[in-house]
Design a protein around this motif. Sequence first.
Motif, mmCIF file in Angstrom:
data_model
loop_
_atom_site.group_PDB
_atom_site.id
_atom_site.type_symbol
_atom_site.label_atom_id
_atom_site.label_comp_id
_atom_site.label_asym_id
_atom_site.label_seq_id
_atom_site.Cartn_x
_atom_site.Cartn_y
_atom_site.Cartn_z
ATOM 1 N N PHE A 177 -0.696 9.851 -7.026
ATOM 2 C CA PHE A 177 0.411 9.218 -7.754
ATOM 3 C C PHE A 177 1.398 8.603 -6.771
ATOM 4 N N THR A 178 1.738 9.374 -5.739
ATOM 5 C CA THR A 178 2.676 8.886 -4.719
ATOM 6 C C THR A 178 2.125 7.662 -4.010
ATOM 7 N N CYS A 179 0.839 7.681 -3.718
ATOM 8 C CA CYS A 179 0.202 6.542 -3.051
ATOM 9 C C CYS A 179 0.265 5.295 -3.930
ATOM 10 N N LEU A 180 -0.080 5.434 -5.209
ATOM 11 C CA LEU A 180 -0.016 4.288 -6.118
ATOM 12 C C LEU A 180 1.410 3.789 -6.277
ATOM 13 N N ARG A 237 3.780 3.935 -4.096
ATOM 14 C CA ARG A 237 4.136 3.208 -2.866
ATOM 15 C C ARG A 237 3.545 1.800 -2.877
ATOM 16 N N LEU A 238 2.335 1.676 -3.382
ATOM 17 C CA LEU A 238 1.657 0.383 -3.384
ATOM 18 C C LEU A 238 2.084 -0.511 -4.539
ATOM 19 N N LEU A 239 2.457 0.088 -5.664
ATOM 20 C CA LEU A 239 2.676 -0.694 -6.886
ATOM 21 C C LEU A 239 4.076 -0.561 -7.481
ATOM 22 N N GLY A 240 4.863 0.364 -6.972
ATOM 23 C CA GLY A 240 6.146 0.665 -7.603
ATOM 24 C C GLY A 240 7.059 -0.529 -7.764
ATOM 25 N N SER A 241 7.073 -1.431 -6.792
ATOM 26 C CA SER A 241 7.966 -2.589 -6.858
ATOM 27 C C SER A 241 7.552 -3.566 -7.959
ATOM 28 N N GLU A 284 -9.501 5.202 -2.895
ATOM 29 C CA GLU A 284 -9.619 4.683 -4.254
ATOM 30 C C GLU A 284 -8.293 4.113 -4.752
ATOM 31 N N MET A 285 -7.173 4.734 -4.371
ATOM 32 C CA MET A 285 -5.871 4.207 -4.797
ATOM 33 C C MET A 285 -5.644 2.818 -4.189
ATOM 34 N N GLN A 286 -6.073 2.633 -2.956
ATOM 35 C CA GLN A 286 -5.953 1.323 -2.305
ATOM 36 C C GLN A 286 -6.817 0.284 -3.024
#
Length: 321
Positions: free
Chosen positions: A227-230, A232-236, A307-309
């Motif tokens: 969740f944290t990884c996603l 970081r990548l998508l939050g903005s 997989e999150m990437q």
Amino acid sequence: MNPFNEIGGYLGAEPYTGCHGEYYPDAVALNTARNALVYAVRVRGIRKLRIPAYLCDSVSLVCDREHIPYEYYHTGADLRPVIDRPPVPGEYLYVVNLYGQMSNAELAALRDRYGRVIVDNIHAFYQPPIKGADTIWSCRKFFGVPDGAYLVTDTLLPDDLPTDVSDGRTSHIYGRLRDGATAHYAEFRANDDAFEQLPLMRMSELTHRMLSVIDYERVKRIREENFTCLHRLLGSRNGLRLRMPEGPYAYPFLCENGPRVRKYLASRKIYVATLWPNVSENGNDTERYCAENILPLPCDQRYGAEEMQIIAEELEHVRKS
């Protein structure tokens, strides 16, 4: 990366990691989450439910089955209930903790304001119950088991419920390990559809055993890391402001053209569930927009940063296309 190049979809069998015991050993263990609600309705003598329009029809079907009148309330863009009137005698408020975004402080405030509350933690398996509110969790939303649910309540029905048998509901779970999700999706759907007809029963011995060998802290940690990884990548780019749930169910990503994006992801073997397709019948414009465009991206224990990437890269690709 998994051998079938698939991300998401229903959960397969969990790895055996020794005997850890169940996560809610003192809860009432039942065969399905909807029957956990049946149990609460009967034990509380509930005469009316207020339920969210932003939900599938499983709760309204329970009300019909138990001959309980119900009334819809709406959900805001922040995924919180919009309660516009005080309760009437005998009425309970059914609160769905969508994606685990409501903290226990928020749930307790609703309990204090409304009085009679049932908390649906189907999306928040790791979130503990609050005092003074019956709470329901689903096992198969988080783990590779055929069925199972927990209910925390301070009042019990007589101990004469039959025990369910799950032996015939595992082919898709173990089949996924061998053949991938697509090959057994029809079996998964048939199993899912059958839950509507299951009577109130206690959790099967097979499901108890499957739940007792899960490393719950490992699962929780991996889900939180993903969740944290996603985020970081998508939050903005996410149209939702999110809090980190304990052991999250999924990463809810609000984007434009959700149906098109979901279809594209499926073509890339990234399977994102369509939740609450019947919201259009009872919901308002906000609820319909959220139901169409919030993508519950998989972040469960089967996957890691790689997989999150991949998910983030595919979302970037479809955004630019």
